[in-house]
Design a protein around this motif. Structure first.
Motif, short mmCIF file in Angstrom:
data_model
loop_
_atom_site.label_atom_id
_atom_site.label_comp_id
_atom_site.label_asym_id
_atom_site.label_seq_id
_atom_site.Cartn_x
_atom_site.Cartn_y
_atom_site.Cartn_z
N ALA A 34 0.84 -1.18 0.00
CA ALA A 34 0.00 0.00 0.00
C ALA A 34 0.88 1.25 0.00
O ALA A 34 1.95 1.27 0.59
N ILE A 35 0.39 2.27 -0.67
CA ILE A 35 1.10 3.54 -0.73
C ILE A 35 0.55 4.43 0.38
O ILE A 35 -0.66 4.66 0.44
N LEU A 38 0.15 10.70 -1.91
CA LEU A 38 -0.92 11.12 -2.82
C LEU A 38 -1.27 12.59 -2.65
O LEU A 38 -1.76 13.23 -3.57
N HIS A 39 -1.02 13.12 -1.47
CA HIS A 39 -1.38 14.51 -1.16
C HIS A 39 -0.21 15.48 -1.24
O HIS A 39 -0.42 16.69 -1.26
N GLU A 40 1.01 14.96 -1.27
CA GLU A 40 2.20 15.81 -1.34
C GLU A 40 3.07 15.34 -2.50
O GLU A 40 3.96 14.51 -2.33
#
Length: 184
Positions: free
Chosen positions: A1-2, A7-9
């Protein structure tokens, strides 16, 4: 999992070995053995961030590739690109350097496919490699590779990358911009 923070930065560096693991798992879970190469075809020069500006503003294709070779470590510390010339043959070589025993074949195919798109962007859509070589055995059937790279690659070879006509390296780039290049 990432982790969600990636995903936000978008300026965070995702660990290269994790990307390699993700590519391998994606190919396996999707039952799509040419996953890395197919994904590479969807990437443009802009995936390299500021290095793309350096390359586009270069005077010749060789200058662009040498700039990539010198500065790729700023984008990816686990990869290395080299440009060599042997007589009338230019070699664009790609190496992966990781500290763990992760399978790198999908990552290599991704990078070589990105290189294909990159050279076609700079040299023109009619460019085709003289030879495409991988150090590993094929992951997919040979027609899939021919569709991706325009030629059937050689496998279990001595390097990962392309052989090109050395004259191509002197190709002037229409996007050359000395001021931008110096700034980059």
């Amino acid at each position: 999992a990432i982790p969600l923070q990636y995903l936000h930065e978008p300026d965070l560096f995702f660990p290269y070995e994790r990307l390699i693991e993700l590519l391998d798992a994606s190919a396996r879970d999707s039952a799509h053995p040419s996953f890395g190469a197919e994904l590479g075809l969807l990437q443009g020069l802009d995936i390299l961030g500021p290095i793309a500006y350096l390359m586009r503003s270069s005077t010749t294709l060789a200058d662009a590739l040498l700039g990539l070779s010198r500065h790729l470590h700023l984008h990816n510390s686990g990869a290395r690109v080299r440009l060599e010339v042997h007589g009338n043959t230019g070699l664009l070589l790609y190496d992966v350097s990781v500290k763990t025993a992760v399978p790198t074949r999908q990552a290599v195919e991704l990078a070589v496919a990105i290189g294909y798109v990159m050279i076609r962007t700079l040299a023109g859509r009619n460019w085709a490699p003289r030879d495409c070589v991988f150090q590993h055995a094929p992951l997919a059937d040979l027609p899939a590779y021919r569709r991706i790279f325009g030629i059937t690659p050689r496998f279990n070879g001595e390097f990962n990358g392309y052989a090109v006509d050395a004259r191509l390296l002197g190709l002037p780039l229409s996007s050359a911009d000395r001021a931008l290049h110096d700034l980059m």
